[in-house]
Write a protein that holds these residues in place. Sequence first.
Motif, PDB file in Angstrom:
ATOM      1  N   GLU A   1      16.333  21.797 -17.262  1.00 56.81           N
ATOM      2  CA  GLU A   1      17.464  21.085 -16.677  1.00 56.81           C
ATOM      3  C   GLU A   1      17.622  21.440 -15.205  1.00 56.81           C
ATOM      4  O   GLU A   1      17.956  20.581 -14.380  1.00 56.81           O
ATOM      5  CB  GLU A   1      18.748  21.416 -17.436  1.00 56.81           C
TER       6      GLU A   1
ATOM      7  N   HIS B   1      15.120  19.454 -13.403  1.00 61.08           N
ATOM      8  CA  HIS B   1      15.510  18.052 -13.402  1.00 61.08           C
ATOM      9  C   HIS B   1      16.571  17.807 -12.329  1.00 61.08           C
ATOM     10  O   HIS B   1      16.527  16.791 -11.618  1.00 61.08           O
ATOM     11  CB  HIS B   1      16.047  17.656 -14.775  1.00 61.08           C
ATOM     12  N   ARG B   2      17.493  18.721 -12.187  1.00 65.42           N
ATOM     13  CA  ARG B   2      18.512  18.570 -11.143  1.00 65.42           C
ATOM     14  C   ARG B   2      17.904  18.670  -9.751  1.00 65.42           C
ATOM     15  O   ARG B   2      18.366  17.998  -8.824  1.00 65.42           O
ATOM     16  CB  ARG B   2      19.604  19.630 -11.342  1.00 65.42           C
TER      17      ARG B   2
ATOM     18  N   LYS C   1      16.521  15.278  -9.143  1.00 64.14           N
ATOM     19  CA  LYS C   1      17.575  14.322  -8.816  1.00 64.14           C
ATOM     20  C   LYS C   1      18.040  14.486  -7.365  1.00 64.14           C
ATOM     21  O   LYS C   1      18.313  13.500  -6.679  1.00 64.14           O
ATOM     22  CB  LYS C   1      18.763  14.497  -9.766  1.00 64.14           C
ATOM     23  N   HIS C   2      18.118  15.728  -6.906  1.00 62.29           N
ATOM     24  CA  HIS C   2      18.529  15.963  -5.521  1.00 62.29           C
ATOM     25  C   HIS C   2      17.551  15.327  -4.542  1.00 62.29           C
ATOM     26  O   HIS C   2      17.955  14.614  -3.608  1.00 62.29           O
ATOM     27  CB  HIS C   2      18.631  17.462  -5.247  1.00 62.29           C
TER      28      HIS C   2
ATOM     29  N   THR D   1      11.071  15.840 -13.200  1.00 62.49           N
ATOM     30  CA  THR D   1      11.248  17.227 -12.779  1.00 62.49           C
ATOM     31  C   THR D   1      10.616  17.415 -11.408  1.00 62.49           C
ATOM     32  O   THR D   1       9.679  16.714 -11.031  1.00 62.49           O
ATOM     33  CB  THR D   1      10.589  18.197 -13.775  1.00 62.49           C
TER      34      THR D   1
ATOM     35  N   VAL E   1      22.411  23.880  -6.835  1.00 59.08           N
ATOM     36  CA  VAL E   1      22.315  23.565  -8.260  1.00 59.08           C
ATOM     37  C   VAL E   1      23.004  24.639  -9.095  1.00 59.08           C
ATOM     38  O   VAL E   1      23.746  24.332 -10.044  1.00 59.08           O
ATOM     39  CB  VAL E   1      20.846  23.402  -8.677  1.00 59.08           C
TER      40      VAL E   1
ATOM     41  N   GLN F   1      26.681  24.223  -8.815  1.00 57.60           N
ATOM     42  CA  GLN F   1      27.101  23.077  -9.620  1.00 57.60           C
ATOM     43  C   GLN F   1      27.205  23.444 -11.088  1.00 57.60           C
ATOM     44  O   GLN F   1      28.149  23.042 -11.779  1.00 57.60           O
ATOM     45  CB  GLN F   1      26.113  21.925  -9.430  1.00 57.60           C
TER      46      GLN F   1
ATOM     47  N   GLU G   1      30.809  22.937 -12.912  1.00 57.93           N
ATOM     48  CA  GLU G   1      30.888  21.931 -13.971  1.00 57.93           C
ATOM     49  C   GLU G   1      31.287  22.537 -15.311  1.00 57.93           C
ATOM     50  O   GLU G   1      31.944  21.891 -16.132  1.00 57.93           O
ATOM     51  CB  GLU G   1      29.544  21.215 -14.118  1.00 57.93           C
TER      52      GLU G   1
END
Length: 511
Positions: free
Chosen positions: A90, A93-94, A97-98, A129, A141, A144, A148
């Motif tokens: 994960e 993956h983040r 995404k960034h 990824t 990240v 975050q 979250e």
Amino acid sequence: MRHFNFRMRPFQLAWFLLFVSEIHLARCAEYDVVIYGGTSAAVTAAVQAKRMGKSVIVVCPDKHLGGLSSGGLGFTDTGDKSVIGGLSREFYHRIWKHYAQPEAWKWQKREDYGNRGQGTPAIDGAQRTMWIFEPHVAELVFEQFVVENGIPIERNQWLDRSTGVNKEGARIRSIMMLSGKTYTAKIFMDATYEGDLMAAAGVQYHVGRESQTTYDERWNGVQTGVLHHRHHFGAVNRKISPYVVPGDRSSGVLPRISTNSPGAYGEGDKKVQAYCYRMCLTDLPENRVDFPKPEAYAPSQYALLLRIFEAGWRETFDKFDPIPNRKTDVNNHGPMSTDNIGFNYDYPEASYERRREILEEHRRYQQGWLYFIANDPRVPAEVQSQMRKWGLSKDEFKDNGNWPHQIYVREARRMVGRYVMTENELLKKRPTPDSVGMGSYTIDSHNVQRYITPDGYVQNEGDIGVATKGPYEIAYGRWCRKRNNARICSCRCVCPARISHSARFAWNRSS
């Protein structure tokens, strides 16, 4: 980012193992889980605990979350990526995404990046990824993650290592910081690189290398004569004299060469492999800061490096690995590089004050190494002109003079678990009992010492790199403390449970 490569969800696994071993503890506690440390292991373990409905707090001496992942190691050593799952995946993956956002590419076009990774592309669109990243992006990240999930973070809190662990029998009931703050919980997790909570709680551990005979291993103990990778003087075109006047023992020894015996091949010692800062450099003038001249800079400290250059060695920039936005993750490469060999032996057990001295010594050495190559007129012109193109990244580590806030503690204390994993399990010479996960990175160690050979030349010792012929299983028992020890999980980025020095480096890749 170096990490445990588990087929199971890695930090879910860490939590599960911790939970099942500690569920019997007293239930009256301020928190279900107190995690000491601010590393990537700390954050991900906290996230998993919170997602499982547990109350959790992270208490750490750190200001920045993420340890080495946000401290410069952005060129991930991943091994077999198919065994990376759970929160580790994960995280990547983040990162993906960034960097999928056009605004993430401030200093470089995405298509100009090159996309070079460890075995597979850095940006893996099919798997969504991305394995390589800038330090500040990793920290973003991690921040975050905690926001979250509503995880409280207590920063700049240093464990009172002498009287700060309050136990009832073998159970830890509370821990106290030097500030006087006290934290009570059912479960305590040590997620530091050093294992300070583990040690203060009285858990059995080991520092240094075992002998080859201890666990019937080839790659443990002193490794004189072993020349893996290219981080030794066999990679230089000719042998190098360690003496001030070449060949004259009476003239004295050049700096940063030990005059002590390295020890007999295969015997154990209390020495640990070299540390370094994973520097984030750039060759982009708009974002570049010239290399600073460190205090007490002494060109004589790099006399050995001059001899290496004079012998024809030209691999200075071979581990300036590219990360996004025209930056690098710089790692050690060659016989005298960013690893400060031999200057960290007392770090694992040292006081906070002594550790600060060791960190300052490493910063001065590495900054001096850069400054020397970029400015000393004796450095070969082609090397110097290339180094002058580089500098510290202006937009990284902005509150620390653009210098990494975390040194690479490649090893420190290692907890003694119920089961000792060795190279024999990693190399599949014998089965692994009660497998609960998988790893895949090679058996790997950086150099431990620089010494004088019997024939009067300088050599490095301790660097090994042994392939494991694919992923390997990890035993449940290596996660569990021995009975009659303090009840604690050492979910650290250095290995959280007892394994041999040889096997340990195969998965000491969390940061």
